[in-house]
Write a protein that holds these residues in place. Structure first.
Motif, PDB file in Angstrom:
ATOM      1  N   ARG A   1       0.843  -1.213   0.000  1.00 48.71           N
ATOM      2  CA  ARG A   1       0.000   0.000   0.000  1.00 48.71           C
ATOM      3  C   ARG A   1       0.872   1.256   0.000  1.00 48.71           C
ATOM      4  O   ARG A   1       0.621   2.230   0.709  1.00 48.71           O
ATOM      5  CB  ARG A   1      -0.933   0.013   1.226  1.00 48.71           C
ATOM      6  CG  ARG A   1      -1.848  -1.206   1.358  1.00 48.71           C
ATOM      7  CD  ARG A   1      -2.760  -1.365   0.152  1.00 48.71           C
ATOM      8  NE  ARG A   1      -3.828  -2.327   0.358  1.00 48.71           N
ATOM      9  CZ  ARG A   1      -3.751  -3.634   0.105  1.00 48.71           C
ATOM     10  NH1 ARG A   1      -2.592  -4.134  -0.338  1.00 48.71           N
ATOM     11  NH2 ARG A   1      -4.781  -4.430   0.282  1.00 48.71           N
TER      12      ARG A   1
ATOM     13  N   VAL B   1      -5.649  -5.508  -8.775  1.00 51.89           N
ATOM     14  CA  VAL B   1      -6.339  -6.607  -8.097  1.00 51.89           C
ATOM     15  C   VAL B   1      -5.991  -6.598  -6.608  1.00 51.89           C
ATOM     16  O   VAL B   1      -6.867  -6.750  -5.752  1.00 51.89           O
ATOM     17  CB  VAL B   1      -5.950  -7.961  -8.735  1.00 51.89           C
ATOM     18  CG1 VAL B   1      -6.412  -9.116  -7.859  1.00 51.89           C
ATOM     19  CG2 VAL B   1      -6.536  -8.081 -10.125  1.00 51.89           C
TER      20      VAL B   1
ATOM     21  N   GLU C   1      -7.786  -3.941  -5.079  1.00 57.14           N
ATOM     22  CA  GLU C   1      -9.219  -4.052  -5.360  1.00 57.14           C
ATOM     23  C   GLU C   1      -9.758  -2.767  -5.971  1.00 57.14           C
ATOM     24  O   GLU C   1     -10.861  -2.282  -5.614  1.00 57.14           O
ATOM     25  CB  GLU C   1      -9.985  -4.449  -4.089  1.00 57.14           C
ATOM     26  CG  GLU C   1      -9.571  -5.794  -3.535  1.00 57.14           C
ATOM     27  CD  GLU C   1     -10.503  -6.331  -2.458  1.00 57.14           C
ATOM     28  OE1 GLU C   1     -11.520  -5.668  -2.169  1.00 57.14           O
ATOM     29  OE2 GLU C   1     -10.214  -7.407  -1.925  1.00 57.14           O
ATOM     30  N   GLU C   2      -8.980  -2.211  -6.912  1.00 52.45           N
ATOM     31  CA  GLU C   2      -9.390  -1.012  -7.645  1.00 52.45           C
ATOM     32  C   GLU C   2      -9.990  -1.460  -8.976  1.00 52.45           C
ATOM     33  O   GLU C   2      -9.299  -1.644  -9.978  1.00 52.45           O
ATOM     34  CB  GLU C   2      -8.188  -0.102  -7.854  1.00 52.45           C
ATOM     35  CG  GLU C   2      -7.640   0.468  -6.545  1.00 52.45           C
ATOM     36  CD  GLU C   2      -6.381   1.299  -6.746  1.00 52.45           C
ATOM     37  OE1 GLU C   2      -5.787   1.215  -7.851  1.00 52.45           O
ATOM     38  OE2 GLU C   2      -5.980   2.017  -5.804  1.00 52.45           O
ATOM     39  N   LEU C   3     -11.293  -1.645  -8.977  1.00 52.28           N
ATOM     40  CA  LEU C   3     -11.977  -2.260 -10.107  1.00 52.28           C
ATOM     41  C   LEU C   3     -11.900  -1.405 -11.364  1.00 52.28           C
ATOM     42  O   LEU C   3     -11.730  -1.926 -12.477  1.00 52.28           O
ATOM     43  CB  LEU C   3     -13.444  -2.525  -9.742  1.00 52.28           C
ATOM     44  CG  LEU C   3     -14.233  -3.429 -10.685  1.00 52.28           C
ATOM     45  CD1 LEU C   3     -13.521  -4.747 -10.884  1.00 52.28           C
ATOM     46  CD2 LEU C   3     -15.643  -3.654 -10.155  1.00 52.28           C
TER      47      LEU C   3
ATOM     48  N   ALA D   1      -8.534  -1.823 -12.869  1.00 54.34           N
ATOM     49  CA  ALA D   1      -8.441  -3.178 -13.414  1.00 54.34           C
ATOM     50  C   ALA D   1      -9.156  -3.270 -14.753  1.00 54.34           C
ATOM     51  O   ALA D   1      -8.664  -3.920 -15.691  1.00 54.34           O
ATOM     52  CB  ALA D   1      -9.036  -4.176 -12.420  1.00 54.34           C
TER      53      ALA D   1
ATOM     54  N   TRP E   1     -10.414 -12.066 -14.029  1.00 49.95           N
ATOM     55  CA  TRP E   1     -10.099 -11.314 -12.812  1.00 49.95           C
ATOM     56  C   TRP E   1     -11.176 -10.281 -12.507  1.00 49.95           C
ATOM     57  O   TRP E   1     -11.545 -10.074 -11.338  1.00 49.95           O
ATOM     58  CB  TRP E   1      -8.745 -10.628 -12.945  1.00 49.95           C
ATOM     59  CG  TRP E   1      -7.572 -11.413 -12.443  1.00 49.95           C
ATOM     60  CD1 TRP E   1      -6.516 -11.862 -13.164  1.00 49.95           C
ATOM     61  CD2 TRP E   1      -7.342 -11.850 -11.105  1.00 49.95           C
ATOM     62  NE1 TRP E   1      -5.633 -12.553 -12.379  1.00 49.95           N
ATOM     63  CE2 TRP E   1      -6.104 -12.562 -11.090  1.00 49.95           C
ATOM     64  CE3 TRP E   1      -8.051 -11.727  -9.912  1.00 49.95           C
ATOM     65  CZ2 TRP E   1      -5.569 -13.139  -9.945  1.00 49.95           C
ATOM     66  CZ3 TRP E   1      -7.519 -12.299  -8.754  1.00 49.95           C
ATOM     67  CH2 TRP E   1      -6.304 -12.987  -8.776  1.00 49.95           C
TER      68      TRP E   1
ATOM     69  N   LEU F   1     -13.174 -10.193  -9.016  1.00 52.01           N
ATOM     70  CA  LEU F   1     -13.242  -9.015  -8.138  1.00 52.01           C
ATOM     71  C   LEU F   1     -14.682  -8.610  -7.850  1.00 52.01           C
ATOM     72  O   LEU F   1     -14.998  -8.078  -6.780  1.00 52.01           O
ATOM     73  CB  LEU F   1     -12.494  -7.848  -8.782  1.00 52.01           C
ATOM     74  CG  LEU F   1     -10.965  -7.953  -8.808  1.00 52.01           C
ATOM     75  CD1 LEU F   1     -10.373  -6.771  -9.565  1.00 52.01           C
ATOM     76  CD2 LEU F   1     -10.390  -8.026  -7.412  1.00 52.01           C
TER      77      LEU F   1
ATOM     78  N   GLN G   1      -7.151 -17.361  -5.701  1.00 52.57           N
ATOM     79  CA  GLN G   1      -8.031 -16.247  -5.337  1.00 52.57           C
ATOM     80  C   GLN G   1      -9.473 -16.526  -5.729  1.00 52.57           C
ATOM     81  O   GLN G   1     -10.412 -16.126  -5.018  1.00 52.57           O
ATOM     82  CB  GLN G   1      -7.535 -14.965  -6.000  1.00 52.57           C
ATOM     83  CG  GLN G   1      -6.252 -14.414  -5.400  1.00 52.57           C
ATOM     84  CD  GLN G   1      -6.421 -13.991  -3.948  1.00 52.57           C
ATOM     85  OE1 GLN G   1      -7.342 -13.272  -3.599  1.00 52.57           O
ATOM     86  NE2 GLN G   1      -5.521 -14.476  -3.097  1.00 52.57           N
TER      87      GLN G   1
ATOM     88  N   ARG H   1     -12.790 -16.637  -3.111  1.00 47.89           N
ATOM     89  CA  ARG H   1     -13.935 -15.739  -3.285  1.00 47.89           C
ATOM     90  C   ARG H   1     -15.227 -16.457  -3.684  1.00 47.89           C
ATOM     91  O   ARG H   1     -16.281 -15.832  -3.713  1.00 47.89           O
ATOM     92  CB  ARG H   1     -13.591 -14.666  -4.320  1.00 47.89           C
ATOM     93  CG  ARG H   1     -12.455 -13.743  -3.866  1.00 47.89           C
ATOM     94  CD  ARG H   1     -11.943 -12.874  -4.994  1.00 47.89           C
ATOM     95  NE  ARG H   1     -10.724 -12.163  -4.626  1.00 47.89           N
ATOM     96  CZ  ARG H   1     -10.706 -10.918  -4.117  1.00 47.89           C
ATOM     97  NH1 ARG H   1     -11.834 -10.271  -3.930  1.00 47.89           N
ATOM     98  NH2 ARG H   1      -9.569 -10.355  -3.801  1.00 47.89           N
TER      99      ARG H   1
ATOM    100  N   GLN I   1     -10.420 -10.091   5.834  1.00 49.51           N
ATOM    101  CA  GLN I   1     -10.865 -10.718   4.584  1.00 49.51           C
ATOM    102  C   GLN I   1     -11.445 -12.099   4.834  1.00 49.51           C
ATOM    103  O   GLN I   1     -12.436 -12.492   4.227  1.00 49.51           O
ATOM    104  CB  GLN I   1      -9.700 -10.800   3.603  1.00 49.51           C
ATOM    105  CG  GLN I   1      -9.243  -9.453   3.064  1.00 49.51           C
ATOM    106  CD  GLN I   1      -7.960  -9.545   2.265  1.00 49.51           C
ATOM    107  OE1 GLN I   1      -7.072 -10.333   2.620  1.00 49.51           O
ATOM    108  NE2 GLN I   1      -7.847  -8.746   1.222  1.00 49.51           N
TER     109      GLN I   1
ATOM    110  N   ARG J   1     -15.306 -13.276   4.121  1.00 51.93           N
ATOM    111  CA  ARG J   1     -15.561 -14.455   3.292  1.00 51.93           C
ATOM    112  C   ARG J   1     -16.465 -15.454   3.998  1.00 51.93           C
ATOM    113  O   ARG J   1     -17.333 -16.082   3.398  1.00 51.93           O
ATOM    114  CB  ARG J   1     -14.210 -15.093   2.930  1.00 51.93           C
ATOM    115  CG  ARG J   1     -14.267 -16.460   2.312  1.00 51.93           C
ATOM    116  CD  ARG J   1     -14.898 -16.428   0.925  1.00 51.93           C
ATOM    117  NE  ARG J   1     -14.977 -17.754   0.368  1.00 51.93           N
ATOM    118  CZ  ARG J   1     -15.907 -18.652   0.697  1.00 51.93           C
ATOM    119  NH1 ARG J   1     -16.820 -18.355   1.614  1.00 51.93           N
ATOM    120  NH2 ARG J   1     -15.923 -19.828   0.123  1.00 51.93           N
TER     121      ARG J   1
END
Length: 823
Positions: free
Chosen positions: A613, A651, A654-656, A659, A686, A690, A721, A725, A780, A784
Motif C-alpha cells: 500500500r 487486483v 481491489e481497484e476495479l 483493473a 479477474w 473481483l 483467489q 472468493r 478478509q 468471506r
C-alpha cells in the motif's frame, strides 16, 4: 661365483616396507638380502633406523658398509645412501649379498647410479619401493602433532608436499594448526636439498620455479649449459624427491626455490625465459606475475616492459585485477603511459571497478596520443549502460561511429536509442550504415542484435526472438573476451521472458553462462535473468539460490536483484521481507533511468508496492515507462507484461476501475502472442472474480492458460483467489487443488477431508486455516465466512494452542503440513 638357490635368503612376504619390518621383527636370525628404493625424503633412513632397532632389541649386531666380507655374517649389515658410495665399497657389498645366511639391507635413490650399484641391485633383487603418504596418513600424523585438523587442510598439505614424508614433517613441525600457508621456516630447510644438487641442479630448479619447461634441450639453451649436464642435473632433481611424476616441481619446492634463490639470479633466468617466450609468441603471464612483488623488477627495462604489457593482455579476461597491476608494472618498467591507458580502463571495467573505469576511459577518449582510443569509447559506453544510463551509453556509441569506430558501435547505439524510445533516431543511424570494417562475429552479432530489437518494437515477436537468439549464438564464439553495453543473450532472454518463451530464455542464458559471454562484467546479469525463470514459476527456493552473490552490484544488476527479492517475498507472502526490500527498491529505481529493458523488474516492483500500500513512490517511474512505450507506438511485446503487472496491482488494491482499464488494454493486444492471449482472457476473469462472480470452469481454464503460456505462479494465484472468493465449497476445493497442481505440488492428502491428524480441527477451523494460508487477512477471512475479524483471531488462537505452535511462522508451517500444503 654361482650359488644354488637353496643358499639364497627366502623372498620377503611382500614388496612393501611393512613386510620387511614384519619379517625382520618376527625372525631376526632369518637371512635377508633386500634393497630399499626411494627418492630423497621418502623415509629410507627412518626405515633403516627401525630395522636397526629391531635387530639390536634381538641382540643382533648392526654393521655398516665398511664391514669386511668375512665378518658380514656376525650381524646385520644396514647401508644408507648406497648411491653415494665408492666402487670398492659397492663391490664388497655385492660379495656380502652372495654369502649364504647374509642379512643385508641397502637403501638407495632411483638414480643416478654408478655401474657398481647397478650390479649390487641385481643381487638384491626386486626392491622395497617407498611411496608418499596418503591423506589418511597425513591426517593421522597431523592429529598426533597438532591435534584435530580439517579434511580441507589435510588435502591442502597433501597437494603442497605431494605426500613426501620429509616435507610433511617440515610443515607439521613449524605450522599453526589449520593455517593453509607454507611456513618460511619449513621453506628455509630446503637450503640443504638445493646445495646437494650442485650449481647446475639449483640453476635448473630455479628455471623450473619461474616457469621453464623441464626439458634438457630447452633448459640447456636457457641456462647456457650442455644438454648432458642438464640431463644429469634433472636426474638428481628427480632422485631428490623434488618433482611430481610429470617432472613439475612440488608446490612446496617451488615456493622454497623462489624464496631461497637470490633475486638477481631469479631475475636473470626470468629475463632469458621471457625473451624466449616473447620470441615464440608464448605465454609470459606465469613468468612475470611473481615479479610484481620485486622492486628491482620494476626498474626501466624494455624486455620486462614488453613482458608486463603482454601479460596484462593475457590476464585481462580472467584476472582483470591482476591485469591492472601488470599494466602499471609495464609503465614502471618503461612502457609509455598512453600505450596501456585504454587497456587499463578496460581492465577496471571488467573487474567491476566502474567509477575508475569511467574516469580512465574519459581520459583516453580526449587524449589523441592514445593508440587505441576506440577501446576507451567502448569501455565508457559499456559502463554507462551497466550503471543504468542507457541513453548516455547510446550517445557515446553514436558519437564513436565515424570517429573512433569499434565493432558493433553503430548497432549498440541503435539498440540503446530504441531502448529509450528514440526509434526514429535509431532508424536514421541504421539507414546511414556503411562498410566500416571486416564482418567479424562480433559485428555480425551486433547487427543481428539491433535488427532483433527493432523487430521486437515494430514487427513480429517470433521473428524478433529468432533474430536475437541467432545473435546470441554468434556472440558465443567471442565468449568472455567482449566488452559491450549488453549481450545479445541478455536481450534475447528478456524478449523471451516478455513473450512467454521460457525454454528459449533458459537455453540462451545457460549457453551464455557456460561460454562466459561478456566476461565477468556481464556474468551477474546473465545469472540474475536466469533467476527470473523460477520466479515466474513460483519456485522461490530455486530463484533465491540462483541469485548471484555480489558485494557491490552496479545499478542495472541491483535493480534486477532487488526486483527478484521483492518478487520472492511477495510470492512467499513474507510481508516483513517485502517491507525490508522497499528501501532497496526505491534506491535501485532512483539510480536507474527507465528504459525498455527495465520494464520487467519495474512491473514486479509495481505489484510489490501495491501489496505494501505504498505505490506513490513508484508512480512517477511507471508514468515514464508509459511515456516510453507511447513514443514507440505501444509495442505489444514490451507493453503486455507491464500492463499485466499493473492489473495485478489493481487486483491487490481491489481497484476495479483501474483493473477494467488494464483489462481493456490487454484485450487490444490479445492477438500478438499466446502469452498476450492468455493474459487478456485471464484479465476478464479477474474482473469477474473481483466482482464476486466466480465461475469454477472459467477460472480454472484461465489459470491453466496462464500456466501454459509461462506464468505458472500467476495461474496458480488466479485459481487460489477464485477459490477464496467463491461461495461454493466444492468449487473452492477444486480450485485450490488446481492452484496446487499448477505450482507442481502433489494433491492434498486425504487427511484434509476428515480423517487422521486434521481431525484436531473442526470444519470451521479448517476453513479459517485454509484462507489464512492463502494469504487473506483476518478481516478478509471474516468477510468471506460471514464472521467478525475478532472471531477469526479467536479461531487462530485456539488452533495455535491445539497444535502447540510457538510462533506465527511455526503455526503456518504446521498448518501447511496438516492440510497438505507447502509454502
Amino acid at each position: 661365483m654361482n650359488h644354488s638357490t637353496t643358499s639364497r635368503p627366502a623372498a620377503l612376504p611382500d614388496g612393501h616396507a611393512a613386510g620387511l619390518r614384519s619379517a625382520i621383527t618376527a625372525d631376526p636370525a632369518r637371512p635377508v638380502v633386500a634393497g630399499i628404493q626411494g627418492a630423497g625424503g621418502y623415509g629410507k633412513t627412518a626405515l633403516l633406523e627401525q630395522l636397526a632397532r629391531a635387530y639390536r632389541d634381538a641382540g643382533v649386531a648392526v654393521l655398516d658398509a665398511s664391514t669386511p666380507v668375512d665378518r658380514a655374517t656376525e650381524g646385520a649389515v644396514l647401508v644408507d645412501d648406497a648411491h653415494r658410495l665408492d666402487e670398492p665399497v659397492l663391490v664388497g657389498l655385492r660379495e656380502i649379498a652372495r654369502q649364504p645366511g647374509a642379512r643385508l639391507v641397502v637403501a638407495y635413490r632411483p638414480g643416478p647410479r654408478p655401474a657398481a650399484l647397478g650390479e649390487l641391485i641385481g643381487e638384491l633383487g626386486a626392491p622395497v619401493l617407498l611411496s608418499g603418504l596418503t591423506r589418511e596418513d597425513i591426517a593421522e600424523q597431523a592429529r598426533r602433532t597438532l591435534g584435530p585438523v580439517s579434511a580441507e587442510w589435510v588435502a591442502w598439505l597433501h597437494a603442497q608436499t605431494g605426500g613426501v614424508p620429509r616435507y610433511v614433517n617440515r610443515v607439521l613441525a613449524v605450522t599453526d594448526p589449520g593455517r593453509a600457508e607454507l611456513p618460511p621456516r619449513a621453506l628455509d630447510q630446503f637450503q640443504h636439498d638445493f646445495d646437494q644438487l650442485g650449481e647446475v641442479g639449483w640453476e635448473c630448479v630455479t628455471a623450473m620455479a619461474v616457469g621453464a619447461t623441464p626439458h634438457p634441450d630447452l633448459l640447456a639453451a636457457l641456462l647456457d649449459l650442455t644438454p648432458a649436464a642438464v640431463s644429469s642435473a634433472l636426474l638428481a632433481v628427480r632422485a631428490g624427491g623434488l618433482v611430481t611424476a610429470d617432472d613439475a616441481l612440488l608446490p612446496i619446492v617451488r615456493a622454497a626455490a623462489l624464496r631461497l634463490t637470490p633475486w638477481e639470479r631469479r631475475l636473470r633466468v626470468t629475463r632469458r625465459l621471457v625473451e624466449t617466450q616473447l620470441a615464440r609468441g608464448g605465454s609470459v603471464l606465469p613468468l612475470v606475475s611473481p615479479l610484481l612483488e620485486a622492486e628491482i623488477a620494476l626498474l626501466p627495462e624494455a624486455t620486462l616492459a614488453t613482458a608486463f604489457e603482454r601479460a596484462g593482455d593475457e590476464a585481462l579476461r580472467d584476472a582483470p585485477h591482476l591485469a591492472r597491476r601488470l599494466f602499471a608494472a609495464a609503465v614502471s618498467a618503461g612502457a609509455p603511459v598512453a600505450s596501456v591507458a585504454a587497456r587499463q580502463a578496460r581492465a577496471a571495467a571488467v573487474a567491476g571497478e566502474l567509477d575508475e573505469a569511467l574516469r580512465l576511459a574519459d581520459q583516453v577518449i580526449v587524449d589523441e596520443t592514445v593508440p587505441d582510443r576506440e577501446t576507451g569509447v567502448q569501455v565508457a559506453a559499456s559502463v554507462l549502460a551497466h550503471r543504468g544510463l542507457l541513453e548516455r551509453s547510446a550517445e557515446m556509441c553514436r558519437w564513436s561511429v565515424g570517429r573512433l569506430p569499434w565493432p558493433g558501435d553503430r548497432a549498440f547505439a541503435a539498440v540503446g536509442l530504441i531502448g529509450v524510445g528514440r526509434l526514429g533516431d535509431a532508424d536514421e543511424l541504421l539507414d546511414s550504415a556503411d562498410d566500416s570494417g571486416p564482418p567479424t562475429s562480433m559485428s555480425a552479432a551486433a547487427a543481428q542484435l539491433a535488427a532483433g530489437v527493432r523487430e521486437s518494437v515494430v514487427g513480429s515477436a517470433t521473428t524478433a526472438l529468432s533474430t536475437l537468439v541467432r545473435a546470441a549464438s554468434l556472440s558465443e564464439s567471442v565468449g568472455r573476451g567482449i566488452l559491450v553495453p549488453d549481450t545479445p543473450a541478455a536481450i534475447a532472454a528478456l524478449v523471451a521472458l516478455h513473450c512467454g518463451e521460457l525454454d528459449v530464455a533458459q537455453s540462451t542464458l545457460d549457453r551464455a553462462i557456460e561460454s562466459g559471454t561478456g566476461g565477468p562484467l556481464l556474468r551477474a546479469r546473465h545469472r540474475l535473468l536466469a533467476a527470473w525463470l523460477p520466479l515466474l514459476r513460483g519456485d522461490t527456493v530455486t530463484a533465491r539460490a540462483k541469485l548471484p552473490a555480489t558485494s557491490e552490484p552496479a545499478a542495472r544488476d541491483r535493480l534486477l536483484a532487488t526486483a527478484i527479492e521483492a518478487g520472492i517475498a511477495s510470492r512467499d507472502n513474507d510481508m516483513a521481507a517485502l517491507a525490508a526490500a522497499r528501501g532497496q527498491a526505491r534506491q535501485a529505481v532512483a539510480e536507474h533511468s527507465v528504459d525498455l529493458f527495465t520494464l520487467l523488474p519495474l512491473g514486479e516492483l509495481v505489484v510489490a508496492a501495491a501489496r505494501l500500500r505504498d505505490q506513490d513512490w513508484i508512480s512517477p517511474y511507471l508514468l515514464e515507462a508509459r511515456a516510453l512505450l507511447d513514443r514507440l507506438g505501444n509495442p505489444p511485446l514490451w507493453s503486455c507484461m507491464l500492463t499485466w503487472k499493473c492489473l495485478q496491482a489493481a487486483v491487490v488494491l481491489e481497484e476495479l476501475d483501474d483493473a477494467r482499464r488494464y483489462a481493456t488494454e490487454l484485450d487490444r493486444m490479445a492477438g500478438h502472442t499466446p502469452l498476450s492471449a492468455a493474459m487478456a482472457e485471464a484479465a476478464q476473469v479477474w474482473l469477474r472474480i473481483l466482482a464476486g462472480q466466480v465461475d469454477h470452469e472459467e477460472s480454472e481454464r484461465a489459470a491453466r492458460g496462464l500456466h501454459a503460456a509461462g506464468l505458472a505462479w500467476d495461474g496458480a494465484r488466479l485459481a487460489g483467489q477464485a477459490a477464496i472468493r467463491t461461495t461454493d465449497r466444492r468449487a473452492m476445493l477444486a480450485l485450490l487443488e488446481c492452484a496446487r497442481a499448477l505450482q507442481g505440488k502433489p494433491p492434498r492428502p486425504r487427511a484434509v477431508r476428515g480423517s487422521g491428524e486434521s481431525d484436531l480441527l473442526s470444519e470451521r477451523e479448517k476453513e479459517v486455516a485454509e484462507l489464512v494460508l492463502a494469504g487473506l487477512t483476518y478481516k478478509q477471512v471474516g468477510k468471506r465466512l460471514f464472521i467478525s475479524a475478532k472471531t477469526v483471531e479467536h479461531h487462530i488462537s485456539r488452533i495455535k494452542q491445539r497444535l502447540g505452535a510457538t510462533s506465527r511462522e511455526d503455526l503456518l508451517n504446521r498448518l501447511r503440513e496438516l492440510l497438505g500444503q507447502s509454502s
